[in-house]
Motif scaffolding. Structure first.
Motif, PDB file in Angstrom:
ATOM      1  N   LEU A 134       0.829  -1.213   0.000  1.00 41.78           N
ATOM      2  CA  LEU A 134       0.000   0.000   0.000  1.00 41.78           C
ATOM      3  C   LEU A 134       0.862   1.260   0.000  1.00 41.78           C
ATOM      4  O   LEU A 134       0.359   2.357   0.233  1.00 41.78           O
ATOM      5  N   GLY A 135       2.163   1.084  -0.219  1.00 43.71           N
ATOM      6  CA  GLY A 135       3.062   2.239  -0.231  1.00 43.71           C
ATOM      7  C   GLY A 135       3.474   2.674   1.167  1.00 43.71           C
ATOM      8  O   GLY A 135       4.091   3.730   1.339  1.00 43.71           O
ATOM      9  N   GLU A 136       3.141   1.869   2.167  1.00 43.71           N
ATOM     10  CA  GLU A 136       3.429   2.243   3.552  1.00 43.71           C
ATOM     11  C   GLU A 136       4.923   2.172   3.873  1.00 43.71           C
ATOM     12  O   GLU A 136       5.665   1.449   3.208  1.00 43.71           O
ATOM     13  N   ASP A 137       5.339   2.913   4.918  1.00 44.25           N
ATOM     14  CA  ASP A 137       6.725   2.824   5.397  1.00 44.25           C
ATOM     15  C   ASP A 137       6.886   1.615   6.303  1.00 44.25           C
ATOM     16  O   ASP A 137       7.931   0.981   6.317  1.00 44.25           O
ATOM     17  N   VAL A 138       5.866   1.354   7.105  1.00 52.38           N
ATOM     18  CA  VAL A 138       5.926   0.261   8.076  1.00 52.38           C
ATOM     19  C   VAL A 138       4.630  -0.539   8.007  1.00 52.38           C
ATOM     20  O   VAL A 138       3.542   0.033   8.064  1.00 52.38           O
ATOM     21  N   ARG A 139       4.779  -1.847   7.868  1.00 54.16           N
ATOM     22  CA  ARG A 139       3.591  -2.713   7.989  1.00 54.16           C
ATOM     23  C   ARG A 139       3.649  -3.383   9.356  1.00 54.16           C
ATOM     24  O   ARG A 139       4.640  -4.004   9.714  1.00 54.16           O
TER      25      ARG A 139
END
Ligand code: GTP
Ligand code: MG
Length: 227
Positions: A134-139
């Motif tokens: 989702l383009g996140e920095d941290v999952r």
């Protein structure tokens, strides 16, 4: 027998398309200077409760907002909005995960330069969300003390595609006879070196360690170590 390769191909194309949108989103997030955290877990592990607590604790000091995915209701958005942070619901219908394009659409009218942290709660599911960037920095993957220490072993992809784990509902640990050591062991077996936080969103236990970690990561330390 003939249908299987075609299904695999369609799935591959969808994932490829998702990766393209996710890459564009990641660039947009970085340019805007917003740090993005997504939350995945099985239904009912405590994502919304944990996120409401997170938003409430960060809100006075940071500009925070959240997107939340759900199959059918906007209940979670209404709960998260109690923190006073801007919140938007994404209703997925029959889809058991969020896709990058849904996040992109939901953010169309948002000025991301006005945010420090954006949280994305995925649909409660331990399988589908794992392959969708989702383009996140941290999952962040959540595991509650009531759902069994073996979940990382049974659903390895969601756990080894996550950056950090949060064990939730620690206030129920004794009643659930939760084996902390075994849970740690299983998490490390599927994702060696993964940072694990233990929290109770009900009592607030463990929240400050987790929030300090997020602040350090946002400040640019890749492993969350003090900068
Ligand atoms: N005792 C206790 N209960 C909790 C805690 N966190 C969540 N719960 C309870 O667990 C239930 C599910 O919590 P939610 O926050 O709705 O879980 P969720 O992961 O967002 O659920 P879905 O969005 O449906 O996947 C609710 O009844 C919460 O009150 C906690 O730290 N301690
Ligand atoms: Mg929820």
């Amino acid at each position: 027998m003939t249908a299987e390769p075609r299904l695999v191909e369609v799935r591959r194309n969808i994932l490829k398309q998702n990766d393209v949108v996710a890459r564009a989103l990641r660039e947009r997030f970085h340019e805007a200077g917003v740090f993005v955290i997504s939350l995945v877990s099985s239904p009912g592990s405590g994502k919304t409760t944990f996120l409401e607590k997170t938003l409430t604790l960060l809100f006075p000091r940071y500009r925070v907002a959240a997107l939340v995915g759900d199959l059918a209701t906007d209940n979670d958005a209404a709960r998260l909005a109690r923190s006073r942070a801007p919140v938007k619901q994404i209703t997925t219908g029959t889809l058991c995960h969020l896709e990058a394009a849904m996040v992109q659409k939901a953010l169309e009218e948002w000025d991301l330069t006005q945010l420090d942290f954006l949280f994305i709660e995925n649909v409660g599911n331990l399988v589908c969300p794992s392959s969708y960037d989702l383009g996140e920095d941290v999952r962040l993957v959540l595991l509650s003390v009531t759902e069994g220490e073996d979940k990382p072993l049974k659903y390895p992809t969601i756990f080894n595609s996550a950056d950090i784990a949060v064990i939730t509902k620690m206030d129920l640990s004794a009643a659930a006879e939760f084996d902390e050591k075994l849970a740690d062991h299983n998490l490390q077996a599927v994702r060696p070196g993964m940072e694990v936080f233990k929290v109770s969103a009900k009592t607030g236990e463990g929240m400050s360690e987790y929030l300090e970690f997020l602040e350090r990561r946002r400040a640019g330390s890749p492993d969350g170590a003090a900068v």
